[in-house]
Every structure is written in C-alpha cells, then in structure tokens.
Design a protein around this motif. Structure first.
Motif, PDB file in Angstrom:
ATOM      1  N   LYS A  46       0.840  -1.202   0.000  1.00 29.95           N
ATOM      2  CA  LYS A  46       0.000   0.000   0.000  1.00 29.95           C
ATOM      3  C   LYS A  46       0.878   1.257   0.000  1.00 29.95           C
ATOM      4  O   LYS A  46       0.621   2.199  -0.749  1.00 29.95           O
ATOM      5  N   ARG A  47       1.921   1.249   0.826  1.00 29.05           N
ATOM      6  CA  ARG A  47       2.824   2.403   0.862  1.00 29.05           C
ATOM      7  C   ARG A  47       3.548   2.570  -0.460  1.00 29.05           C
ATOM      8  O   ARG A  47       3.707   3.685  -0.968  1.00 29.05           O
ATOM      9  N   LEU A  48       4.011   1.461  -1.034  1.00 26.47           N
ATOM     10  CA  LEU A  48       4.698   1.541  -2.326  1.00 26.47           C
ATOM     11  C   LEU A  48       3.775   2.069  -3.413  1.00 26.47           C
ATOM     12  O   LEU A  48       4.200   2.861  -4.261  1.00 26.47           O
ATOM     13  N   ASP A  49       2.517   1.640  -3.407  1.00 26.94           N
ATOM     14  CA  ASP A  49       1.550   2.157  -4.381  1.00 26.94           C
ATOM     15  C   ASP A  49       1.399   3.667  -4.237  1.00 26.94           C
ATOM     16  O   ASP A  49       1.335   4.394  -5.229  1.00 26.94           O
ATOM     17  N   ARG A  50       1.327   4.144  -2.983  1.00 29.34           N
ATOM     18  CA  ARG A  50       1.201   5.590  -2.747  1.00 29.34           C
ATOM     19  C   ARG A  50       2.449   6.319  -3.244  1.00 29.34           C
ATOM     20  O   ARG A  50       2.356   7.371  -3.876  1.00 29.34           O
ATOM     21  N   ILE A  51       3.630   5.745  -3.019  1.00 24.55           N
ATOM     22  CA  ILE A  51       4.873   6.360  -3.489  1.00 24.55           C
ATOM     23  C   ILE A  51       4.907   6.392  -5.012  1.00 24.55           C
ATOM     24  O   ILE A  51       5.318   7.385  -5.614  1.00 24.55           O
ATOM     25  N   ILE A  52       4.463   5.308  -5.646  1.00 25.56           N
ATOM     26  CA  ILE A  52       4.444   5.259  -7.115  1.00 25.56           C
ATOM     27  C   ILE A  52       3.515   6.324  -7.677  1.00 25.56           C
ATOM     28  O   ILE A  52       3.851   7.011  -8.648  1.00 25.56           O
ATOM     29  N   ARG A  53       2.332   6.491  -7.057  1.00 24.22           N
ATOM     30  CA  ARG A  53       1.404   7.539  -7.524  1.00 24.22           C
ATOM     31  C   ARG A  53       2.044   8.914  -7.371  1.00 24.22           C
ATOM     32  O   ARG A  53       1.923   9.770  -8.256  1.00 24.22           O
ATOM     33  N   LEU A  54       2.737   9.139  -6.260  1.00 27.35           N
ATOM     34  CA  LEU A  54       3.414  10.417  -6.040  1.00 27.35           C
ATOM     35  C   LEU A  54       4.503  10.636  -7.087  1.00 27.35           C
ATOM     36  O   LEU A  54       4.597  11.722  -7.663  1.00 27.35           O
ATOM     37  N   LEU A  55       5.291   9.614  -7.355  1.00 32.29           N
ATOM     38  CA  LEU A  55       6.339   9.741  -8.361  1.00 32.29           C
ATOM     39  C   LEU A  55       5.751   9.990  -9.749  1.00 32.29           C
ATOM     40  O   LEU A  55       6.294  10.777 -10.527  1.00 32.29           O
ATOM     41  N   ASP A  56       4.645   9.326 -10.075  1.00 31.41           N
ATOM     42  CA  ASP A  56       3.977   9.569 -11.363  1.00 31.41           C
ATOM     43  C   ASP A  56       3.527  11.021 -11.469  1.00 31.41           C
ATOM     44  O   ASP A  56       3.685  11.661 -12.509  1.00 31.41           O
ATOM     45  N   ARG A  57       2.949  11.544 -10.379  1.00 36.35           N
ATOM     46  CA  ARG A  57       2.488  12.929 -10.363  1.00 36.35           C
ATOM     47  C   ARG A  57       3.674  13.889 -10.510  1.00 36.35           C
ATOM     48  O   ARG A  57       3.609  14.861 -11.262  1.00 36.35           O
ATOM     49  N   LEU A  58       4.775  13.599  -9.815  1.00 33.61           N
ATOM     50  CA  LEU A  58       5.967  14.437  -9.924  1.00 33.61           C
ATOM     51  C   LEU A  58       6.541  14.398 -11.332  1.00 33.61           C
ATOM     52  O   LEU A  58       6.953  15.429 -11.880  1.00 33.61           O
ATOM     53  N   GLU A  59       6.559  13.214 -11.932  1.00 30.08           N
ATOM     54  CA  GLU A  59       7.058  13.092 -13.296  1.00 30.08           C
ATOM     55  C   GLU A  59       6.186  13.902 -14.259  1.00 30.08           C
ATOM     56  O   GLU A  59       6.693  14.608 -15.131  1.00 30.08           O
TER      57      GLU A  59
END
Length: 148
Positions: free
Chosen positions: A57-70
C-alpha cells in the motif's frame, strides 16, 4: 470422525491471559479456540502477509506520487521549452550600439526576477495554481501539488 485434538498446557503472563479472556468473551468463542487460532495465525505467517500488504500500500502511494511528480516535471520542462522557442523566434537581434544598454537592462530585470521568485517561493504561491484558476480548473490546482 475428526482426529482428536492434543492437549497442551501453557503459561501466560497475566496481561496476555486477560486479553485472551476478553477476546473470547467478546467473540463468544471458547478460550481454547481463540488460543488455537492465534497459534495457527502465528505459525502460518498471517502477520507477514499483513506487513506485506501494508508495504505494498505504501509503495503504491509512493508510485502515484512519483507519477504525479514526473507529470509535473514534464509540464514544467515543456513550458520552459515552449517559452524559449517563442522568445527566440519573436525577439529581434539588438543593434551593436544597443548591446551595453541592453545588458545593463537585462541585469536589472534579472535581479527583479530573482527577488520576485524569492517572494513567491517564500509565500507558497504557485504559477500553476494561478493558471488552473484562470482556466477555471480549480481541482487541477490541487493535482499540480504532490500529496502524501
């Protein structure tokens, strides 16, 4: 006929025994059944599964954040590239005699730009938010900011 269960005598700390009794009362199950289920859960690694699920769950949240930053970085880079292209194609070259005055004016403008940038960064105001509001996309302003 099901296999007969083996009997096991264990010693528990008073607090653990109290928690076992309270849980058995609350669930309406015998203490031995609750204890058996707890031991089985411990031995089968359910706790590890829960930890894995929390990590995923935490990794999914980090991936969404990284996608948004990208996405935000891509928008920023495209904006800069487009501005530079327009500026280079629309700005005529200066005559030789105007170059020193233009450099002095450019230095003055740059210093004002750095001061304005410092004020904006300190205040938290963002151009992306203003653009989204100007376009009537108030929800988009929230999307431009990284979330936890």
């Amino acid at each position: 006929m099901p296999a007969r269960k083996a009997q096991l005598t264990i010693y528990l700390e008073p607090a653990t025994l109290g928690a076992l009794e309270a849980f058995a009362r609350k669930s309406g199950s015998p203490k031995s059944l609750v204890a058996e289920a707890a031991v089985a859960s411990f031995l089968t690694g359910d706790d590890a599964d829960r930890r894995d699920a929390a990590t995923i769950k935490r990794l999914d949240r980090i991936i969404r954040l990284l996608d948004r930053l990208e996405r935000n970085d891509t928008i920023a880079l495209e904006t800069h590239a487009l501005f530079i292209r327009f500026w280079l194609t629309a700005t005529p070259a200066l005559p030789e005699q105007g170059t020193p005055a233009a450099r002095a004016k450019g230095q003055e403008r740059y210093e004002r730009f750095i001061e304005a940038l410092g004020r904006r960064v300190a205040s938290g105001t963002r151009v992306g938010d203003e653009i989204a509001l100007d376009l009537g996309l108030s929800d988009a302003a929230d999307d431009l900011r990284p979330h936890d």
